[in-house]
Each structure stands twice: as C-alpha cells, then as structure tokens.
Design an enzyme around this catalytic site. Structure first.
Site, PDB file in Angstrom:
ATOM      1  N   GLY A  33       0.828  -1.207   0.000  1.00 20.13           N
ATOM      2  CA  GLY A  33       0.000   0.000   0.000  1.00 20.13           C
ATOM      3  C   GLY A  33       0.856   1.247   0.000  1.00 20.13           C
ATOM      4  N   ASN A  34       0.254   2.386   0.285  1.00 19.64           N
ATOM      5  CA  ASN A  34       1.016   3.637   0.385  1.00 19.64           C
ATOM      6  C   ASN A  34       0.360   4.547   1.417  1.00 19.64           C
ATOM      7  OD1 ASN A  34      -0.903   5.558  -1.036  1.00 19.64           O
ATOM      8  ND2 ASN A  34      -0.609   4.006  -2.637  1.00 19.64           N
ATOM      9  N   PHE A  35       0.984   5.684   1.675  1.00 21.09           N
ATOM     10  CA  PHE A  35       0.568   6.555   2.790  1.00 21.09           C
ATOM     11  C   PHE A  35      -0.548   7.542   2.454  1.00 21.09           C
ATOM     12  CE2 PHE A  35       5.085   5.642   4.116  1.00 21.09           C
ATOM     13  CZ  PHE A  35       4.744   4.853   5.200  1.00 21.09           C
ATOM     14  N   SER A  36      -1.149   7.444   1.272  1.00 21.52           N
ATOM     15  CA  SER A  36      -2.214   8.391   0.921  1.00 21.52           C
ATOM     16  C   SER A  36      -3.360   8.322   1.936  1.00 21.52           C
ATOM     17  CB  SER A  36      -2.749   8.074  -0.478  1.00 21.52           C
ATOM     18  OG  SER A  36      -3.929   8.812  -0.714  1.00 21.52           O
ATOM     19  N   ALA A 101      -3.869   7.536  -5.121  1.00 20.20           N
ATOM     20  CA  ALA A 101      -2.473   7.083  -5.209  1.00 20.20           C
ATOM     21  C   ALA A 101      -2.527   5.580  -5.463  1.00 20.20           C
ATOM     22  CB  ALA A 101      -1.736   7.402  -3.915  1.00 20.20           C
TER      23      ALA A 101
END
Ligand code: CTP
Ligand code: CA
Length: 228
Positions: A33-36, A101
């Site tokens: 995943g990512n930090f969005s 994102a």
C-alpha cells in the site's frame, strides 16, 4: 465553499473522483500500500458537489469519509477494483479527477494461506496494475474534462508535462513534496496546475479545502474556455 450558499455552475453535471491509496494483497493478512489519506480527493469531491455536480467518489482504504449528500461513495480496495468502478462511472461523467495514489504493481498471485517465515529471504513477483487515467484518457470524448495528479521528486515540471501528454489529460495537478507541511499526511498542499495551452500555475501553500476550490475553479475555467 459552502453547499447552501455556493453558486451551482455544475448543476446537472456528473463527476467522478478517485481518492485514497490502493491495497494489493500479498496473502490473507498482508498487502502492498502507500501513505495516501484520501483527504485531497475527498475535498475535491465535496467541492464539485458544492458547485452542484452529482459526484461518484471511488475511494480506496482510508479512514476518511464524506457525508456530503451529493457524493456517492464507492469503496474499493485494489487498483483493479478502482479501474472497474471508475470505468463504470466515467461513462456518464462530465468531469473526472483522478486523485487516488494507485499502486503501480501488484503481486502476480495472492497466496491463499499466510506466508510463513523462512530462514531464507522472500521474493515476491510483481506485475503491473491497470492504469485508470491512461485508459480513461484513451476513451475520453471532447465534452469530458479529465484531470490527473502527479507526485514527482525530481524534474517535477518536465515529468508532469509528460504525464499530461501521455495520459491525454486536460490538466495535471502537480503535488510538491519539497515544501514543509505539504503532501501525504498533511492538511496542506503545495500544488502547480499544468494545462495544455498555458504556463504552469503555481499556487501558494493552501489547506486541502482551499486547494480543492482552486482546482475545481480551474476546471470550470477550462470547460468555459473550451465552449467559447
Ligand atoms: N493512476 C491511475 N492508475 C494507475 C496509476 C496512476 O489512475 N495504475 C493515475 C493517478 O491517480 C494520477 C496519475 O495517474 O492521477 C499519475 O499517477 P502517478 O503515479 O504520478 O504516475 P504513473 O503514471 O504511475 O508514473 P510513476 O509512478 O512512474 O511516476
Ligand atoms: Ca505511479
């Protein structure tokens, strides 16, 4: 802007907004995943709704939400689900803003059982995900306004302009990480608006709400310019 007092230039129009991260499953308990946070996209969805649009918000795994009565939220998890739901909504949309994102890669296959720790390392084969902005850019009609985001760490303007062309977007919102307090996890954004026939427009450090208002305002200008 405020829903009750704002003018409604987008009355009768439909809009699609994507927001948040995507999660690509590795096994039943893990993901890439990512930090969005989804905050920027949600603010844009609310602003479009305040201007009178009927908005579909395709939202990845985020703790954020909107209760705006003119925003219908479709929850998704992966890049593939984002692609499917966005494609459906785009067919009816006058405006699409892709602020999510999205993971560029997903595991080639998801393990059906939890992957056990071994003494050796672990390699996971990744495969590319569907690029929703690229694919919507290919089917876009002249009456549709398509807006993408770009987050670059080097040669921002050059890379952003390339994305504008490559994805056939009408506008790319460049998100700067350079400035203190801007970007992922912050409540403010430093953005630059890239369009076809005008110089890049750099905006000052703004709250996400004010940045959303500036972006939607620019979309209205683009649509107005096209018609006249
Ligand atoms: N995007 C998308 N689907 C993807 C990847 C990106 O719809 N699989 C959209 C994003 O929502 C954003 C725009 O494309 O509006 C640009 O995303 P970005 O990650 O900056 O560009 P990429 O083309 O993925 O290139 P790179 O990550 O290599 O910079
Ligand atoms: Ca990417």
């Amino acid at each position: 802007s405020d829903f009750l007092s704002a003018p409604k230039p987008l009355k009768g129009k439909k809009a699609l907004v994507t927001a948040g991260p995507t999660y690509e499953r590795i096994d039943p308990v893990r993901f890439i995943g990512n930090f969005s946070t989804g905050k920027m996209g949600i603010a844009i969805a609310e602003e479009l709704a305040n201007m009178g649009a009927e908005v579909t918000l395709v939202l990845g795994p985020s703790h954020e939400k909107t209760l705006h009565p003119q925003v219908r939220t479709v929850r998704i998890e992966s890049a593939n689900e984002l692609y499917i739901e966005s494609s459906k909504a785009f067919a009816q949309a006058d405006i699409a803003v892709l602020a999510a994102a999205v993971a560029d890669y997903r595991p080639e296959q998801m393990a059906t059982e939890k992957i056990k720790k071994a003494d050796t390392g672990l390699s996971i084969s990744l495969t590319k995900t569907e690029d929703t902005l690229l694919s919507l850019g290919k089917i876009k009609t002249p009456s549709q306004t398509l807006v993408g985001f770009a987050l670059e760490t080097t040669n921002e303007l050059e890379h952003g302009k390339k994305k504008l062309e490559a994805k056939n977007a009408d506008m790319i919102v460049l998100n700067s990480l350079r400035d203190e307090g801007a970007g992922f996890g912050h409540d403010t954004n430093k953005i630059t608006l890239l369009t076809r026939n005008a110089d890049p427009e750099s905006l000052p450090l703004l709250s996400k709400k004010d940045a959303a208002a500036a972006i939607v305002n620019h979309i209205l200008k683009l649509r107005h310019a096209e018609k006249t």
